[in-house]
Write a protein that holds these residues in place. Structure first.
Motif, PDB file in Angstrom:
ATOM      1  N   UNK A 217       0.852  -1.186   0.000  1.00 25.90           N
ATOM      2  CA  UNK A 217       0.000   0.000   0.000  1.00 25.90           C
ATOM      3  C   UNK A 217       0.890   1.238   0.000  1.00 25.90           C
ATOM      4  N   UNK A 218       0.314   2.335  -0.442  1.00 23.60           N
ATOM      5  CA  UNK A 218       1.035   3.605  -0.430  1.00 23.60           C
ATOM      6  C   UNK A 218       1.035   4.193   0.978  1.00 23.60           C
ATOM      7  N   UNK A 219       2.090   4.936   1.290  1.00 25.64           N
ATOM      8  CA  UNK A 219       2.160   5.581   2.596  1.00 25.64           C
ATOM      9  C   UNK A 219       0.988   6.538   2.797  1.00 25.64           C
ATOM     10  N   UNK A 220       0.657   7.275   1.738  1.00 25.24           N
ATOM     11  CA  UNK A 220      -0.432   8.248   1.828  1.00 25.24           C
ATOM     12  C   UNK A 220      -1.276   8.172   0.561  1.00 25.24           C
ATOM     13  N   UNK A 221      -2.575   8.217   0.746  1.00 29.07           N
ATOM     14  CA  UNK A 221      -3.518   8.334  -0.363  1.00 29.07           C
ATOM     15  C   UNK A 221      -4.380   9.570  -0.100  1.00 29.07           C
TER      16      UNK A 221
ATOM     17  N   UNK B 128      -7.104  11.802  -7.278  1.00 26.65           N
ATOM     18  CA  UNK B 128      -6.564  11.037  -6.150  1.00 26.65           C
ATOM     19  C   UNK B 128      -5.074  10.884  -6.354  1.00 26.65           C
ATOM     20  N   UNK B 129      -4.291  11.176  -5.308  1.00 22.76           N
ATOM     21  CA  UNK B 129      -2.834  11.099  -5.364  1.00 22.76           C
ATOM     22  C   UNK B 129      -2.340  10.001  -4.429  1.00 22.76           C
ATOM     23  N   UNK B 130      -1.341   9.260  -4.904  1.00 20.78           N
ATOM     24  CA  UNK B 130      -0.665   8.264  -4.084  1.00 20.78           C
ATOM     25  C   UNK B 130       0.773   8.699  -3.878  1.00 20.78           C
ATOM     26  N   UNK B 131       1.265   8.539  -2.656  1.00 18.14           N
ATOM     27  CA  UNK B 131       2.651   8.907  -2.386  1.00 18.14           C
ATOM     28  C   UNK B 131       3.591   7.914  -3.051  1.00 18.14           C
ATOM     29  N   UNK B 132       4.807   8.371  -3.355  1.00 17.49           N
ATOM     30  CA  UNK B 132       5.796   7.495  -3.983  1.00 17.49           C
ATOM     31  C   UNK B 132       6.269   6.424  -2.999  1.00 17.49           C
ATOM     32  N   UNK B 133       6.379   6.753  -1.744  1.00 16.15           N
ATOM     33  CA  UNK B 133       6.819   5.789  -0.738  1.00 16.15           C
ATOM     34  C   UNK B 133       5.724   4.751  -0.486  1.00 16.15           C
ATOM     35  N   UNK B 134       6.137   3.485  -0.369  1.00 21.94           N
ATOM     36  CA  UNK B 134       5.174   2.393  -0.131  1.00 21.94           C
ATOM     37  C   UNK B 134       5.584   1.649   1.130  1.00 21.94           C
ATOM     38  N   UNK B 135       4.656   0.829   1.600  1.00 20.94           N
ATOM     39  CA  UNK B 135       4.912  -0.018   2.759  1.00 20.94           C
ATOM     40  C   UNK B 135       4.146  -1.313   2.575  1.00 20.94           C
ATOM     41  N   UNK B 136       4.585  -2.330   3.272  1.00 17.46           N
ATOM     42  CA  UNK B 136       3.943  -3.640   3.233  1.00 17.46           C
ATOM     43  C   UNK B 136       3.415  -3.932   4.629  1.00 17.46           C
TER      44      UNK B 136
END
Length: 423
Positions: A101-105, A341-349
């Motif tokens: 998932x993205x860090x921020x949506x 809708x914007x998704x941050x470049x940083x992701x996390x699991x």
């Protein structure tokens, strides 16, 4: 029936063993052969212990290969290094299903209503904070801002006039206004003057004489069938109307001013006197404060109007990737309606770990990430966050893992498997 001899039975029983366990075949692992020193003898009391020690030594000095054969022991000079590496290397842990998932949506919404005039981004575009996403029609908002600016200018001018001391020409004008108002009040309260009466009477008598002359001319031609179209008839009508107007004016002057007219004249006189008094006394501090408050209110109104104009341009609040565009040019956007809708470049699991393994989790714990999109590839990561509470329904804790490589080709929405390694 044949009888068995007692002697034969005795012989058969003597050849059988009673009370012993039945023989069982089993595989016996013998220790490797080692020559013993001459004269060394093993005693029955110490043989089992010696056999166990020999077996342990043989296992420690030989490593079975994939086929089960015993390989010769490694050189003793590298044994400490191998032992240290084996002690520090992580061991395999539990494997969990996870989601990338993205860090921020961020769902960007319009803050004002209006028609969409331009959509500046598409799905997949990378934007920075402050980049324009959508523009709305702002003509009405700009007109409201101009109106607020005019009100601000008027309030500022009023405050400046109050703070400016009275000039001599202002005082002279105020005195002249008092004189005019006083004369008007005197006329209204004292009734008409003799001159006004004589003038009104003269105008009335002149109008009556004009009617007499016109009537005489009309009498000469009144027998004509076309009398209505002749000039004598038109002249008589005009002078008759003038006589009626002169009569009304004369009656008004002779009657004098009404009570309402007298009161209005007096109020005008008092206002002129108060204006002169204000100019002579100067402006009071309370009046200046009130005018200053009006200026401040006008400033806030103008600021709000400008703010509404700026909100007609929808900008990206954070940097990210455009995942959805939820409007189009020409459509109407209501306040609060999402436009992108914007998704941050940083992701996390994120994985859910059962309660029984909670004591085995630690921040910084290594993990391996695998996704179906890239079979055969493994991405390393580490535990970044352990949720402070468990889900009471599933008795699991949310664990966040971040990949070590920020440029890893992991996209939000991917399903993944995570192997938590035990340090």
């Amino acid at each position: 029936m044949t009888k068995v001899s007692p002697l034969l039975v005795t012989v058969l029983l003597a050849g059988c063993a009673f009370g012993g366990a039945a023989p069982v075949s089993e595989n016996v692992r013998l220790p490797a052969y080692e020559p013993q020193a001459s004269g060394a003898e093993s005693t029955p009391s110490t043989a089992p212990a010696a056999q166990d020690e020999a077996t342990v030594a043989a296992n420690a000095q030989s490593v079975p290969d994939d086929a089960g054969a015993v390989a010769p022991a490694a050189d003793s000079s590298i044994a400490p290094a191998l032992a240290e590496r084996a002690a520090t290397a992580p061991t395999s842990g539990a494997v969990y299903g996870a989601e990338v998932i993205a860090d921020h949506q961020v769902v960007v919404a319009a803050q004002v209503g209006g028609q969409v005039t331009n959509v500046a981004v598409e799905v997949g575009d990378v934007v920075d904070a402050g980049d324009v996403l959508v523009k709305l029609d702002s003509s009405v908002l700009e007109a409201q801002a101009a109106q607020a600016k005019a009100a601000l200018d008027a309030a500022a001018s009023n405050l400046a006039a109050l703070q400016d001391p009275a000039k001599e020409q202002d005082l002279a004008a105020a005195r002249a206004a008092i004189a005019a108002a006083s004369a008007a009040y005197a006329r209204a309260s004292g009734g008409p003057t003799d001159e006004e009466r004589r003038l009104a009477l003269a105008q009335l008598m002149q109008a009556q004489a004009a009617v007499t002359v016109a009537q005489a001319g009309y009498n000469v031609v009144k027998g004509n069938p076309n009398i209505g179209m002749m000039p004598q008839s038109l002249q008589l009508q005009q002078v008759t109307l003038a006589q009626e107007a002169a009569q009304a004016q004369y009656d008004k002057i002779m009657k004098g001013a009404t009570a309402d007219q007298v009161a209005a004249a007096y109020a005008q006189l008092e206002n002129a006197r108060a204006q002169l008094q204000r100019l002579e006394d100067g402006v009071k501090p309370a009046q200046v404060d009130a005018a200053a408050a009006q200026v401040k209110a006008a400033q806030y109104a103008y600021y709000l109007a400008q703010l509404q104009v700026s909100r007609a341009t929808v900008k990206a609040p954070v940097a990210g990737i455009v995942s959805k565009v939820q409007t189009s040019a020409g459509s109407l956007a209501a306040p609060g309606a999402p436009v992108a809708t914007l998704l941050s470049k940083a992701i996390r699991v994120v994985v859910s770990v059962e309660e029984s393994r909670l004591s085995q989790l630690a921040a910084g714990q290594p993990a391996l990430i695998r996704v179906a999109a890239y079979p055969g590839q493994t991405f390393s990561g580490a535990v970044a966050l352990i949720a402070p509470e468990l889900d009471p329904a599933t008795r699991t804790v949310q664990v966040t893992i971040r990949p070590d490589d920020e440029e890893a080709p992991l996209a939000p929405g991917m399903s993944a498997t995570v192997e938590l390694l035990t340090p």
